[in-house]
Motif scaffolding. Structure first.
Motif, short mmCIF file in Angstrom:
data_model
loop_
_atom_site.label_atom_id
_atom_site.label_comp_id
_atom_site.label_asym_id
_atom_site.label_seq_id
_atom_site.Cartn_x
_atom_site.Cartn_y
_atom_site.Cartn_z
N UNK A 198 0.83 -1.21 0.00
CA UNK A 198 0.00 0.00 0.00
C UNK A 198 0.86 1.25 0.00
N UNK A 199 1.91 1.28 0.83
CA UNK A 199 2.80 2.44 0.90
C UNK A 199 3.43 2.74 -0.46
N UNK A 200 3.79 1.68 -1.18
CA UNK A 200 4.45 1.86 -2.47
C UNK A 200 3.59 2.68 -3.42
N UNK A 201 2.27 2.44 -3.40
CA UNK A 201 1.37 3.17 -4.29
C UNK A 201 0.90 4.49 -3.68
N UNK A 202 1.02 4.62 -2.38
CA UNK A 202 0.64 5.89 -1.74
C UNK A 202 1.77 6.91 -1.82
N UNK A 203 3.00 6.45 -1.59
CA UNK A 203 4.15 7.37 -1.54
C UNK A 203 5.00 7.37 -2.81
N UNK A 204 4.93 6.30 -3.60
CA UNK A 204 5.82 6.19 -4.76
C UNK A 204 5.52 7.13 -5.91
N UNK A 205 4.29 7.17 -6.41
CA UNK A 205 3.97 8.05 -7.54
C UNK A 205 3.95 9.52 -7.11
N UNK A 206 3.94 10.43 -8.08
CA UNK A 206 3.89 11.86 -7.79
C UNK A 206 2.63 12.23 -7.01
N UNK A 207 1.53 11.58 -7.32
CA UNK A 207 0.29 11.75 -6.58
C UNK A 207 -0.12 10.40 -6.00
N UNK A 208 -0.60 10.42 -4.77
CA UNK A 208 -0.99 9.17 -4.11
C UNK A 208 -2.00 8.41 -4.96
N UNK A 209 -1.70 7.13 -5.17
CA UNK A 209 -2.60 6.27 -5.94
C UNK A 209 -3.19 5.17 -5.06
N UNK A 210 -3.38 5.51 -3.79
CA UNK A 210 -4.00 4.59 -2.83
C UNK A 210 -4.82 5.41 -1.86
N UNK A 211 -5.85 4.81 -1.32
CA UNK A 211 -6.72 5.50 -0.38
C UNK A 211 -6.03 5.76 0.96
N UNK A 212 -6.29 6.95 1.53
CA UNK A 212 -5.89 7.22 2.89
C UNK A 212 -6.99 6.73 3.83
N UNK A 213 -6.89 7.04 5.11
CA UNK A 213 -5.86 7.85 5.76
C UNK A 213 -4.60 7.04 6.01
N UNK A 214 -3.63 7.68 6.62
CA UNK A 214 -2.36 6.99 6.92
C UNK A 214 -2.37 6.45 8.34
N UNK A 215 -3.54 6.11 8.82
CA UNK A 215 -3.68 5.53 10.16
C UNK A 215 -4.68 4.38 10.08
N UNK A 216 -4.27 3.21 10.48
CA UNK A 216 -5.13 2.03 10.39
C UNK A 216 -4.32 0.84 9.92
N UNK A 217 -5.00 -0.21 9.53
CA UNK A 217 -4.34 -1.42 9.03
C UNK A 217 -4.86 -1.72 7.64
N UNK A 218 -3.96 -2.01 6.73
CA UNK A 218 -4.32 -2.43 5.38
C UNK A 218 -4.20 -3.95 5.30
#
Length: 239
Positions: A198-218
């Motif tokens: 999940x982090x790879x798609x949230x932080x890797x691209x120029x714009x996040x390509x994964x749903x937030x928030x950044x608190x919880x369990x995927x």
């Protein structure tokens, strides 16, 4: 009248005694689950910010999601473990591909996930006591697909997929990140399989390509919906 009343009291007492005996002989599932939860926290597999009720919810959700994914049989391929070629000639490992398998579980949560970081290797963290490591498609299938199924998801934008795969490699490959399931989705010193993907798609691209928030369990099984624009590419199943 007194005799009837006395008989009723005796029958009621007998039924209550039987109920107490039956209850005492039956395992208390909640107590057993709680003891398991406490053990996982004590072992450091579950962080202290994961509550008992939230952990039970995660287990139930992972079970329901597994059943839903098992119903998605399009593009199914048979993985023949006796054939050294397997079915690899019909699928080409591509950077950013997301791997989800039913072949294992951790801390009572079903499923496992990894992400391709090149045309040769998948990055994942195998479980408690392990650090992030790379694995070949052949090894992935022989380790996990023989115990269940593996579904491969591909992003619609190859540049986004490439960025995600590169971020995963740059951030985790060769590191000593510990396996811990926590609520913090921003940290990289501690991780688990689906968080890494999940982090790879949230932080890797120029714009996040994964749903937030950044608190919880995927969860492994919710990655196809929490990561944007993934589609099922292949399904491997043991014969």
């Amino acid at each position: 009248m007194f005799k009837k009343y006395l008989s009723f009291i005796l029958v009621l007492a007998m039924l209550m005694s039987m109920s107490v005996t039956a209850f005492a002989a039956s395992p208390n599932k909640t107590e057993s689950e709680y003891n398991q939860y406490i053990e996982l926290v004590n072992q450091g597999i579950l962080a202290e910010d994961i509550t008992f009720e939230y952990w039970k919810q995660l287990k139930e959700t992972s079970y329901n999601l597994e059943k839903a994914l098992e119903a998605s049989d399009e593009f199914a391929l048979v993985y023949d473990s006796t054939d050294s070629r397997g079915t690899y000639s019909t699928y080409s490992l591509t950077k950013g591909d997301v791997f989800i398998t039913s072949g294992t579980s951790s801390a009572g949560i079903l499923g496992h996930a990894g992400i391709a970081i090149s045309s040769s290797y998948i990055l994942h963290i195998a479980g408690p006591g392990y650090h992030p490591a790379t694995i070949t498609l052949s090894r992935w299938n022989s380790t996990y697909t023989t115990e269940g199924w593996t579904k491969v998801y591909r992003h619609s934008d190859s540049d986004v997929a490439d960025d995600a795969g590169q971020w995963a490699a740059d951030t985790y490959q060769g590191t000593t990140a510990e396996y811990v399931i926590s609520m913090d989705l921003t940290s990289t010193a501690e991780t688990y399989c689906s968080k890494l993907v999940w982090q790879a798609y949230y932080y890797g691209p120029d714009e996040a390509c994964a749903n937030g928030p950044t608190w919880g369990v995927r969860l492994p099984y919710d990655l196809p919906t929490t990561i944007h624009d993934l589609s099922l590419e292949k399904t491997y199943e043991e014969t």
